[in-house]
Design an enzyme around this catalytic site. Structure first.
Site, short mmCIF file in Angstrom:
data_model
loop_
_atom_site.label_atom_id
_atom_site.label_comp_id
_atom_site.label_asym_id
_atom_site.label_seq_id
_atom_site.Cartn_x
_atom_site.Cartn_y
_atom_site.Cartn_z
N HIS A 107 0.83 -1.22 0.00
CA HIS A 107 0.00 0.00 0.00
C HIS A 107 0.87 1.27 0.00
CE1 HIS A 107 1.08 0.85 4.15
NE2 HIS A 107 0.94 -0.48 4.38
N GLU B 199 -2.52 -6.93 8.06
CA GLU B 199 -1.19 -6.86 8.66
C GLU B 199 -1.21 -7.51 10.03
OE1 GLU B 199 1.79 -6.96 8.48
OE2 GLU B 199 2.62 -4.97 8.09
#
Length: 1251
Positions: free
Chosen positions: A778, A850
């Site tokens: 990202h 994550e």
RNA sequence: GGGUAGUUAGCUCAGCUGGUAGAGCAUUCGCUUGACGUGCGAAAGGCCACAGGUUCGAAUCCUGUACUACCCACCA
């Protein structure tokens, strides 16, 4: 000398057992140094019994012990007869039983099967079994079982496993094992399919529901409904209130009540007034035109109850009639016409595919073959009426709903009417819950659904009658007693037909004999029965099926309820669809290599092979010395380092004859062999003199057996080989090969990779990489900028991050087919931005989140080090293996493994994955096999794109394990295959000794599978040599004192070890045998054991007497021949008695009449030898009278005394030998004390049998 | 529905190549210095489920019946 006092079994047994074990007497290979030992007889015949393996986990009970008593008896007898005896012990893994037990064991530790995972579970369960099996082994030794414990085998031992899997493979090739969709017994608790034999029946009182499928158009079909009673149409004379025959009774009765007055007639209501207020009766609408009202005149009876009975009777017998109980129901409710059916399982009615009636049932004749629209709880549905002989017109209403997915009988009916009753509709899932076809009942358990439906049927007027007193039998799981749910499922089955007819013949023709005689018929009957033997179980504990599917495989239920199987993305519709999608073999096809065998010529060998080999894993180009002028030896040298077994081989040109020779010579099975331009094989013999040897050696004859799939690629404009050559030469020799024509010029010399034949690509791709994964990190967030850790802290992109994403989207290729994103905002936003250009579907996947950094969340490393110095010291800024809170690295790895597995089967070929640095690291590690340390320095930057390749079309192994009976059914074969030479020496075994209760479970299956295996091993074996055993002796079951089977739950069991402690092992063993006969159950109780203990004691005391009275003879006794003695009449009688007994006992044992033999020995020893003979000769033996004066001093008296001494020793020794197989410990103990010749055997076990 | 076994002493069971019934346990009576009371000697107790048949002769072989137990299949 023997010690004074009564016989003490415990210490004696201990001593004797140690003596036997130390000397290795149990081994068939045992050889004695003593001349007279039967182990030294020349050319000994073999005698083997493969012992039934008890559960490795269990304690042994009386049943096991009784078996051992018989087996050991035979073993010891034959050993003394001079045979080479092998009693082969084993332990069983007992599939589902052990899995259930071990699961409970895990529960105690707070663990579960799932938490451990398959491998760990298996490992622990294995250890558990091995550990526990020590217990059983000790018990076997204690009972005196003279089995060769060095040969003991566990059913899951690697060597056995190999053989079992091999059986599966062989049978698959022979089409005796097949995969199919069948109705099977499903245990929702065990979550496994079960064979019929793994289930039991339980009587159950289940309500029987009569409910109605009402026609949506009431008057059309209903009008034609005729009611014929006892074959004739009732015609009622309204005027005279009687039938046409003049009787005032109906031509049928209402239950037991004959005296009903029929007072209401006619369709009109002229009589109705008469009935008002007091009518409790039955109104039958026999036809559209009239009804009968019946009034009961008896006042003393329970009218409601009787009417219920009558009502039920009427429903059952006059189906279609419309019956009303006035005060219970309103009339209207029953005026709608329809079919009344009965069932105990209304919840399965959503799975109905037809209604079936007896073909002879006149009531329904005109409905058969038609379709009706009926009302159901979920609206209306159309349903066919069929006729089938399985339906009994006298049961229920004579009409059955056909639910092929949930009743084996209905499945059979449906198979006979495939067009009307198929496809099936499965409405219950594998957890025993209603599925989507059950409408509003979806998600309810079967029980709950039944309850809910009962209420709904009542209020909808569908329920006609509820019989609360109905009893039926329900199938339950043998192991966990949970009710079985018949379901449709894909499983592996054994085609038992051909095996059964063979097994039947082998017994019919006497190659195997079954005792008792009566059980032979039971056997034959079973061999004639039909059965789909389902051999797969959805367990972990057992032999994992050696089957591999191309891609993930699953079973599912379609919208319409059909059960389907899917492999990869292919749906199986018929057996042919499995072609190419199933691999059977116990090597892992994923590690199967593709080998290129280069030829001398061309671009293909020189360029294409090496290029592909470099690009694709598992692809190897074989290096050949002197490739310009290769010889056969050059090829052999190049190939010898590789394991070609079951590989895929692509050979070019000269490589073709070379590889053919090589695999023929080494008998290497090959999965697939592709020959590219094999022109030299066929054409160039004369031209290629250099290769003459290679071509002369060419062995095409073996290819068919060695190569599963043979492909020949040829070129039509090859200057050397024309199409005509192919058809004339090659096709004749290799008619089973697949021929692929490559149309263009001689490709194989063309320097263009992209014209590499399409077919070859396919072959290579099977083992190659199909899945290209691109992983994108990202964009930047504020936290990134500040160096703050954020795992699950959901921070958005910052301005820079958005810009990065916009930049990146311009650079991305257009080949992606999906975007898969972490659900966290920073990833999702990145995905959305890059997708502005790509325009793909974005899928969020939680697995991509994550890592949760725990205490580290939201902090910089410095802040963390200050706040949690301890924790920080154990970690590193780039790598944090020891976080106190948050997610463990292993857990992240685990979920990503799951993600990758999902990805492989998702069908996407080029996914773009948007996720986080930590996740990317893990993916990278997984794919490149790096340790966490190795990967930590290589963090991806924001919006860095990384690409990986994965093999998507992996072979996935079947999760199921094999039925335990499939392996135990091969037990004699398997066990004798383990030790080199055993099979040839000991197969077939002489006897199979087991309880009659497992004749149908086990013995039959051994007769199915062993001859098959033996024949496969060597087709030349005769019938006599392929049966697993020559005789089957089935002993009776041990019952308690009241004739009830002993069981743990009833608590009526007798502990064999308690008996052994109290009365001695010999006494217990004798109790198993004395007076019992084959196949006959017998009661065992303490008094029996104690009386046999008394017998042992008698032997003990008589022996003491004998030894005491011959003490003064020394060597003289054993060196005297019988002929030198003068016997009195009583001596002669004794001699005759003992000699006859020996002959008799031998005969009885040879005829398997163990019980009688034991009886006769008991009788003769005690009541003749001890009570009569010994008493009689006392006067001859004593040397002093009561007053202490010397007697028997004359020479004649001395001679007479000596004869008696000689004879009591002779008799005792003979008795001991005859008794040894029954009473091993005691007889050995006494035998040891007898005076014996020097060369005599050191153990009674190898002393010579007295006949 | 198909099949198998069983029915013998008070109880548990042998006795299955046909020759007027056996064991263990239990019962009764007797016996104790020399192998054994975990013993010895004796006694009592059975028209061998029933009915036919074969046979000089049947608990035993054949046929049938009744009852009991078990197995297999089915029970909508």
């Amino acid at each position: 000398m023997l010690p004074k006092g009564p016989y003490q079994p415990q210490s004696t047994e201990e001593e004797i057992l140690a003596f036997w074990l130390e000397n290795n007497f149990y081994s068939p290979e045992y050889k004695s140094e003593k001349k007279l030992s039967t182990s030294n007889q020349p050319d000994r015949e073999t005698f083997s019994i493969v012992l039934p393996p008890p559960n490795a986990n269990g304690n042994l009970h009386l049943g096991h012990m009784s078996g051992y008593a018989y087996q050991d008896l035979m073993g010891r007898y034959n050993r003394m007869k001079g045979k080479k005896v092998l009693l082969l012990p084993g332990k069983d893994h007992a599939g589902i039983l052990t899995e259930v037990v071990f699961e409970k064991e895990l529960e105690k530790e707070g663990l579960s099967k799932k938490a451990l995972g398959r491998e760990e579970f298996y490992k622990r369960c294995y250890d558990f079994c091995i550990k526990n099996s020590e217990n059983a082994r000790r018990q076997e030794k204690n009972i005196g079982l003279s089995a060769d414990f060095d040969r003991e085998l566990f059913t899951l031992e690697p060597k056995i496993v190999d053989e079992v899997l091999k059986a599966f493979e062989l049978m698959y090739e022979d089409k005796l094992v097949y995969r199919d969709k069948r109705i099977i017994n499903w245990c929702p608790r065990c979550q496994s399919a079960l064979a019929d034999i793994d289930t039991e029946f339980k009587d159950s009182q289940s309500p029987f529901y009569y409910f109605k499928y009402a026609f949506t158009e009431p008057e059309t079909d209903a009008i034609r409904l005729k009611n014929e009673f006892n074959g004739k149409v009732i015609e009622w004379d309204f005027e005279r209130n009687s039938t046409k025959e003049g009787s005032d009774r109906l031509p049928f009765s209402f239950g037991n009540y004959q005296n009903f007055e029929i007072i209401g007639i006619g369709y009109g209501d002229e009589q109705k007034g008469k009935l008002s207020g007091k009518v409790i009766g039955i109104q039958m609408r026999l036809d559209k035109n009239f009804r009968l009202v019946v009034l009961n005149q008896e006042t003393e009876i329970d009218i409601k109850h009787e009417l219920d009975k009558i009502f039920l009777f009427e429903i059952q017998h006059y189906a279609g009639a419309h019956i009303i109980l006035f005060d219970e129901y309103s009339e209207d409710r029953f005026y709608t016409n329809g079919f009344i059916l009965g069932t105990v399982r209304p919840e399965t009615k959503f799975g109905d595919t037809a209604l079936a009636v007896d073909p002879d049932d006149k009531r329904y004749k005109e409905f058969v073959g038609k379709e009706f629209e009926v009302r159901t709880l979920l609206g209306t549905s159309k349903i066919n009426v069929i006729s089938d002989n399985a339906v009994d017109e006298s049961f229920g209403t004579g009409m059955v709903k056909v639910t092929p997915a949930h009743s084996p009988e209905d499945w059979d009916i449906a198979k006979r009417h495939p067009d009307e009753a198929f496809p099936e509709k499965q409405v219950i899932d594998f957890n025993g819950k209603m599925n989507h076809l059950a409408g509003k009942y979806q998600g309810l358990s079967v029980k709950e659904a039944r309850k809910a439906m009962l209420e709904d049927m009542k209020s909808a007027g569908m329920l006609v009658y509820l019989d609360e007193n109905y009893t039926n039998r329900i199938r339950i799981c043998e192991r966990c007693k949970y009710p079985i749910e018949p379901l449709i499922s894909y499983q592996w089955f054994v085609d038992t037909e051909p095996l059964k007819s063979e097994a039947k013949r082998l017994v019919e023709e006497g190659f195997t004999d079954i005792m008792p005689e009566g059980k032979k018929k039971t056997y034959m009957q079973w061999m004639e029965s039909k059965e789909d033997w389902c051999i797969t179980r959805q367990l972990w504990w057992g032999y994992r099926v050696p089957v591999w599917y191309k891609g993930e495989h699953s079973q599912y239920i379609t919208e319409t309820g059909e059960v389907k199987e899917k492999i990869g993305d292919k749906i199986i519709n018929n057996p042919e669809d499995y072609n190419g999608l199933i691999y059977v073999g116990h090597d892992n096809p994923n590690s199967r290599k593709t080998y290129f065998i280069p030829g001398k010529h061309g671009y293909m060998s020189r360029k294409i092979f090496p290029e592909i080999a470099e690009k694709y894993p598992n692809t190897i180009t074989v290096q050949v010395e002197n490739i310009d002028e290769p010889s056969q030896e050059d090829y052999a040298n190049g190939l010898k380092d590789y394991d070609l077994k079951n590989s895929v081989i692509i050979a070019h040109s000269m490589g073709c004859p070379a590889i053919i020779n090589y695999i023929s010579e080494n008998n290497t099975p090959i999965e697939k062999l592709v020959l590219i331009a094999p022109k030299l094989i066929f054409k160039e013999k004369d031209r290629a003199k250099r290769y003459t040897k290679m071509l002369e050696d060419l062995r095409l004859d073996k290819l068919e057996t060695l190569v599963k799939e043979l492909v020949i690629i040829y070129s039509d404009n090859d200057e050397h080989v024309t199409l005509e050559d192919i058809s004339e030469s090659i096709k004749k020799q290799l008619p089973y090969a697949k021929y692929v024509l490559q149309k263009d010029a001689d490709h194989f010399a063309t320097p263009e990779l992209d014209i590499f034949p399409e077919y070859l690509w396919e072959v290579i791709k099977d083992n190659g990489n199909q899945l290209n994964i691109s992983v994108l990190r990202h964009g930047e967030t504020e936290y990134n900028k500040l160096g703050k850790f954020h795992g699950i802290t959901d921070i958005e992109l910052n301005e820079t991050g958005r810009e990065q994403a916009h930049e990146a989207k311009e650079k991305l290729g257009a080949h992606y087919d999906v975007i898969i994103s972490s659900p966290l905002k920073r990833a999702r936003q990145t995905a959305e931005i890059v997708n502005e250009k790509l325009g793909l579907k974005i899928i969020e996947n939680d697995l991509l989140k994550e890592r949760d950094f725990g205490n580290l969340e939201g902090l910089t490393w410095e802040e963390f080090s200050e706040q949690y110095p301890n924790e920080a010291s154990k970690n590193h800024i780039d790598f944090q293996p020891e976080l106190e809170k948050g997610e463990r690295i292993e857990d992240v790895e685990k979920r990503l493994r799951e993600f990758i597995n999902w990805l492989k089967t998702s069908g996407y070929k080029n996914p773009l994955i948007v996720t986080h640095a930590g996740v990317i690291r893990v993916i990278e590690r997984k794919l490149n096999n790096l340790t966490p340390e190795q990967s930590r320095e290589n963090d991806p930057k924001n919006l860095e794109l990384r690409n990986y390749k994965l093999s998507a079309a992996e072979w996935v192994q079947d999760e199921d394990v094999l039925d335990t009976w499939f392996s135990s059914g091969q037990w004699p074969y398997l066990t004798l295959m383990v030790k080199e030479g055993d099979f040839n020496e000991f197969y077939p075994s002489q006897v199979m000794e087991t309880g009659w209760d497992i004749l149908l479970f086990w013995v039959t299956r051994m007769m199915l599978l062993n001859p098959y295996r033996a024949k496969k091993l060597n087709p030349k074996r005769t019938d006599e040599q392929i049966v697993p055993f020559k005789s089957v002796y089935l002993h009776g079951l041990v019952l308690d004192k009241n004739g009830i089977k002993m069981s743990k739950s009833k608590g009526n069991g007798i502990d064999p070890f308690e008996m052994m402690q109290k009365y001695g092992t010999d006494a217990l063993r004798y109790s198993f045998i004395k007076g019992n006969s084959a196949g006959q159950n017998y009661r065992l109780y303490e008094e029996k054991v104690s009386s046999n203990r008394n017998f042992c004691n008698k032997i003990w005391n008589a022996s003491k007497f004998v030894l005491f009275n011959i003490e003064d003879c020394g060597e003289k006794l054993i060196n005297t021949n019988q002929t030198e003695l003068n016997f009195t009449q009583e001596d002669k009688d004794m001699l005759e008695q003992i000699d006859k007994l020996a002959v008799e006992t031998t005969r009885r044992l040879d005829e398997f009449k163990f019980g009688i033999a034991a009886d006769e020995l008991y009788e003769s020893f005690w009541h003749y030898f001890a009570d009569v003979y010994l008493e009689k000769i006392k006067t001859r033996l004593y040397t002093k009278d009561r007053d202490g004066n010397a007697i028997n001093t004359s020479e004649e008296e001395m001679k007479s005394r000596f004869s008696a001494q000689w004879l009591i020793l002779y008799s005792l020794e003979t008795y001991l030998k005859l008794l040894h197989p029954f009473i091993p410990f005691l007889t050995e103990k006494i035998w040891q004390s007898l005076p014996k010749r020097e060369e005599e055997s050191e153990s009674i076990m190898y002393s010579e049998w007295p006949v």
